[in-house]
Design a protein around this motif. Structure first.
Motif: not given
Length: 261
Positions: A162-166, A210-212, A242-252
């Motif tokens: 997602l745009d949030t990196n989720a 994320p919502t929904n 935990s109230g959060t979910v997994a996300g990642v930041i990948c190099e471009n």
């Protein structure tokens, strides 16, 4: 139709084995071919009874006695046929009693393990196979069946950001966010690689839910070299609060091509 009498008349004794081989190939071609493990509905039984391809022939699966086991088998069958899941309602059919029973029955039983992420193909499940006998019937005439719901909107194992990196993972034709409880750089590397990006600089991140989007209560054990997140060992988490979910930041930076298939 192959005229076998004419075929063998034209064969000299020295070429007998060659002619037999040609006849066998002709029979197999005339009977059609199917891929081992392929699944389809038998149209003769209102598209609920399941057939499986084994020994290059279509046959049947005997139904397990345990209802929970049958439900898991039906779920895997549905996702393999491109549906999201087996019906969870009271009308969900996992077996049918047919007397006389159709033949042949190739599989005595399947056992699909209790995992957060179900097996992707029915042959990934444990099984007991009958030796081929054209008239072999299932005990008590119970044949494996299913009634699937909803055409799958995504392919099992696909991921997206997602745009949030989720991170979202497709399971049973539906998108799920992942618990961040056990999320680390090794999982992040696998996700970036699967997305076709450079895995070396992958960084894990914790993202607001994320919502929904439902959160899959599963953890992953990765060594960081896997091609797909589905290749990592998955196990059930009993707490995901935990109230959060997994996300990642990948190099471009582009990585090696990585297709789901």
């Amino acid at each position: 139709m192959v005229h076998f009498k004419m075929l063998f008349k034209k064969c000299h004794l020295a070429h007998f084995l060659v002619c037999v081989s040609i006849a066998v190939v002709a029979v197999e071609f005339a009977g059609g071919a199917c891929t081992k493990g392929a699944i389809r509905y038998d149209p003769a039984y209102n598209n609920t009874v399941v057939q499986i391809c084994f020994n290059n022939r279509w046959g049947y699966i005997c139904a397990n006695s345990d209802g929970g086991t049958r439900q898991r088998v039906a779920n895997v069958i549905c996702q393999q046929m491109g549906y999201s899941r087996h019906s969870q309602s009271d009308t969900g059919i996992t077996r049918r009693r047919l007397n006389p029973a159709p033949t042949p029955s190739f599989i005595k039983w399947f056992y699909c393990s209790v995992k957060p992420i179900s097996q992707q193909n029915i042959l990934d499940c444990s099984r007991s196979v009958n030796s081929y006998q054209p008239n072999l019937k299932c005990p008590n005439y119970y044949i494996a069946a299913s009634n699937c719901t909803n055409t799958s909107v995504c392919q099992n194992g696909q991921i997206q950001l997602l745009d949030t990196n989720a991170v979202l993972l497709c399971v049973n034709g539906e998108w799920h966010a992942l618990c961040s409880t056990t999320w680390s750089s090794t999982q992040a590397q696998v996700v970036c690689r699967q997305l076709g990006k450079n895995a070396q600089g992958a960084m894990p991140d914790n993202i607001s839910v994320p919502t929904n989007i439902s959160v899959l209560q599963a953890g992953f054990e990765c060594n960081g070299n896997e091609k797909f997140l589905y290749d990592c060992l998955d196990y059930r988490l009993y707490s995901c609060s935990s109230g959060t979910v997994a996300g990642v930041i990948c190099e471009n930076l582009p990585g090696p091509p990585s297709n789901l298939t």
